[in-house]
Design an enzyme around this catalytic site. Structure first.
Site, PDB file in Angstrom:
ATOM      1  N   ARG A  56      -0.965  14.384   1.799  1.00 58.90           N
ATOM      2  CA  ARG A  56      -1.722  14.508   3.102  1.00 58.90           C
ATOM      3  C   ARG A  56      -1.222  13.000   4.001  1.00 58.90           C
ATOM      4  O   ARG A  56      -0.971  13.112   4.939  1.00 58.90           O
ATOM      5  CB  ARG A  56      -3.355  14.259   2.831  1.00 58.90           C
ATOM      6  CG  ARG A  56      -3.771  15.595   2.346  1.00 58.90           C
ATOM      7  CD  ARG A  56      -5.208  15.670   2.054  1.00 58.90           C
ATOM      8  NE  ARG A  56      -5.472  14.975   0.639  1.00 58.90           N
ATOM      9  CZ  ARG A  56      -5.697  15.517  -0.380  1.00 58.90           C
ATOM     10  NH1 ARG A  56      -6.114  16.784  -0.309  1.00 58.90           N
ATOM     11  NH2 ARG A  56      -5.968  14.897  -1.439  1.00 58.90           N
ATOM     12  N   GLU A  74      -3.436  -6.300  -8.682  1.00 55.56           N
ATOM     13  CA  GLU A  74      -4.432  -6.439  -7.946  1.00 55.56           C
ATOM     14  C   GLU A  74      -5.676  -6.951  -8.756  1.00 55.56           C
ATOM     15  O   GLU A  74      -6.206  -6.247  -9.548  1.00 55.56           O
ATOM     16  CB  GLU A  74      -4.827  -5.151  -7.022  1.00 55.56           C
ATOM     17  CG  GLU A  74      -5.338  -5.338  -5.781  1.00 55.56           C
ATOM     18  CD  GLU A  74      -5.273  -4.193  -4.866  1.00 55.56           C
ATOM     19  OE1 GLU A  74      -4.053  -3.450  -4.981  1.00 55.56           O
ATOM     20  OE2 GLU A  74      -6.330  -3.607  -4.724  1.00 55.56           O
ATOM     21  N   HIS A 103      -5.875  -4.805   0.764  1.00 57.98           N
ATOM     22  CA  HIS A 103      -6.320  -3.135   0.219  1.00 57.98           C
ATOM     23  C   HIS A 103      -7.489  -2.630   1.380  1.00 57.98           C
ATOM     24  O   HIS A 103      -8.508  -2.431   0.746  1.00 57.98           O
ATOM     25  CB  HIS A 103      -6.837  -3.414  -1.171  1.00 57.98           C
ATOM     26  CG  HIS A 103      -6.505  -1.742  -1.736  1.00 57.98           C
ATOM     27  ND1 HIS A 103      -6.296  -1.582  -2.933  1.00 57.98           N
ATOM     28  CD2 HIS A 103      -6.680  -0.697  -1.235  1.00 57.98           C
ATOM     29  CE1 HIS A 103      -6.190  -0.348  -3.170  1.00 57.98           C
ATOM     30  NE2 HIS A 103      -6.542   0.240  -2.100  1.00 57.98           N
ATOM     31  N   ILE A 104      -6.984  -2.535   2.454  1.00 56.64           N
ATOM     32  CA  ILE A 104      -7.727  -2.090   3.621  1.00 56.64           C
ATOM     33  C   ILE A 104      -7.505  -0.611   4.185  1.00 56.64           C
ATOM     34  O   ILE A 104      -7.826  -0.332   5.522  1.00 56.64           O
ATOM     35  CB  ILE A 104      -8.181  -3.178   4.521  1.00 56.64           C
ATOM     36  CG1 ILE A 104      -6.759  -3.612   5.230  1.00 56.64           C
ATOM     37  CG2 ILE A 104      -8.952  -4.306   4.066  1.00 56.64           C
ATOM     38  CD1 ILE A 104      -7.110  -4.547   6.643  1.00 56.64           C
ATOM     39  N   ARG A 117      -0.434   2.472  -4.438  1.00 60.64           N
ATOM     40  CA  ARG A 117      -0.805   1.707  -5.443  1.00 60.64           C
ATOM     41  C   ARG A 117       0.360   0.501  -5.724  1.00 60.64           C
ATOM     42  O   ARG A 117       1.400   0.912  -5.725  1.00 60.64           O
ATOM     43  CB  ARG A 117      -1.104   2.589  -6.737  1.00 60.64           C
ATOM     44  CG  ARG A 117      -2.478   3.328  -6.695  1.00 60.64           C
ATOM     45  CD  ARG A 117      -3.668   2.260  -6.537  1.00 60.64           C
ATOM     46  NE  ARG A 117      -5.051   3.107  -6.629  1.00 60.64           N
ATOM     47  CZ  ARG A 117      -5.496   3.555  -5.348  1.00 60.64           C
ATOM     48  NH1 ARG A 117      -5.315   3.240  -4.444  1.00 60.64           N
ATOM     49  NH2 ARG A 117      -6.813   4.043  -5.464  1.00 60.64           N
TER      50      ARG A 117
HETATM   51  C1  DGY Z   1      -8.316   4.941  -2.047  1.00 56.58           C
HETATM   52  O1  DGY Z   1      -8.993   5.723  -1.713  1.00 56.58           O
HETATM   53  O2  DGY Z   1      -7.318   5.324  -3.093  1.00 56.58           O
HETATM   54  C2  DGY Z   1      -7.754   3.596  -1.475  1.00 56.58           C
HETATM   55  O3  DGY Z   1      -6.893   3.107  -1.958  1.00 56.58           O
HETATM   56  C3  DGY Z   1      -9.304   3.076  -1.377  1.00 56.58           C
HETATM   57  O4  DGY Z   1      -9.905   3.592  -0.315  1.00 56.58           O
END
Ligand code: DGY
Length: 322
Positions: free
Chosen positions: A158, A268, A286-287, A239
């Site tokens: 997606r 992380e 990580h936003i 990731r």
């Molecule tokens: C996720 O949803 O996997 C993101 O890394 C954090 O929102």
């Protein structure tokens, strides 16, 4: 009858908590501003019927064995590499995630990183703030064109596809590497399925959107990072451990890669110390999903999954077939 207990490991938007309150569950929220310690987590989960964990909580065998009443793990994320899904399933515990609602926010952020890295936005901002701007200069802060270049998408799910759709506006050629052919994506964007090495060799911008699994850990590593086209940019909003961070540091430091944009890190919240001194990398905390709308939608999804299971129904977003 005793109230069913839902443990939420960090404060999440009100929208989710409201759903659980209205359903009459007992909610225990950890309100600290850092993730709870492993010891506290193990204590608290022992009496929980449901948990809404963050991706910082490792839900492994020890945790699952400790949680005798647990019926559902409703991860507050779309990724669920923090959970031993097979073990949870073997114990008849549902595992759910928050798909769809964060697709657009994460795709937008990916583009923000791509443009920031190519156009040297953070460096230029610092330059101005430090009072160094004395007027237009012909060679000041030259970056790279994005328009018309080749974008290589690793993982065309997606989010990967949403990133590709935005590339149409930039008139880019789109390659993607994915286990299956994505016909409608190809039709909409002209994207072409590519072998992995071919994508590395030909893309000007590589954007990573695959989940972290044992197969994708260090998908980009010292073994192949120098196969990436010289002068390309690497963007990672999936990731951190999909990329071997020390190899990335090497390729950025010696100029093989022109730049990178990172929202996630291999260890992380630890970040390779050399990344801080490199000007050609944009670092974010990580936003990817961090918009007000998206985080509220994620909270609602997690809460509705908990509500469904604790009311005796199947969850709406199980990560395994139910
Ligand atoms: C996720 O949803 O996997 C993101 O890394 C954090 O929102």
């Amino acid at each position: 009858m005793a109230q069913l207990k839902v443990l939420i490991t960090r404060k999440i938007p009100e929208a989710g908590r409201e759903i659980l309150k209205e359903a009459g569950f007992l909610i225990e929220i950890y309100n600290g501003d850092r993730p709870l310690s492993r010891k506290t987590f193990l204590q608290k989960i022992a009496s929980a019927d449901a948990v809404i964990p963050m991706l910082s909580e490792q839900i492994d065998r020890e945790v699952i064995d400790q949680a005798a009443n647990l019926k559902v793990i409703a991860n507050y994320a779309v990724g669920y590499n923090n959970i031993d899904v097979d073990y949870a399933r073997s114990k008849h515990i549902y595992v759910t995630n928050t798909p769809d609602v964060l697709t657009e926010a994460t795709a937008d952020l990916t583009w923000a990183l791509m443009l920031s890295a190519a156009k040297r936005i953070p460096e230029s901002d610092q330059y101005v703030r430090q009072g160094k701007f004395k007027g237009w200069e012909p060679l000041l802060m030259l970056g790279d064109d994005v328009s018309g270049k080749t974008l290589g998408i690793i993982g065309a799910g997606r989010i990967g596809q949403a990133v590709g759709q935005r590339a149409i506006g930039f008139n880019m050629n789109i390659l993607y590497h994915s286990p299956s052919k994505k016909k409608s994506f190809e039709k909409k964007t002209g994207a072409q399925k590519s072998g992995f090495e071919e994508l590395l060799k030909t893309s000007d911008f590589i954007s990573i959107h695959c989940p972290l699994t044992e197969k994708t850990r260090h998908l980009i590593s010292s073994k192949n990072i120098f196969k990436i086209k010289r002068g390309a940019f690497l963007i990672n909003t999936s990731r951190g451990a999909v990329v071997e961070e020390s190899a990335l540091v090497m390729a950025l430091a010696n100029g093989h890669l022109a730049g990178a944009g990172l929202d996630v890190y291999e260890f992380e919240p630890e970040i390779h110390p050399k990344l801080f001194s490199l000007q050609n990398v944009v670092l974010l905390p990580h936003i990817g999903s961090a918009t007000k709308e998206t985080r509220s939608a994620m909270a609602r999804i997690a809460a509705n999954n908990v509500k469904a299971v604790l009311s005796g129904n199947k969850p709406l977003h199980s990560v395994y077939p139910v």
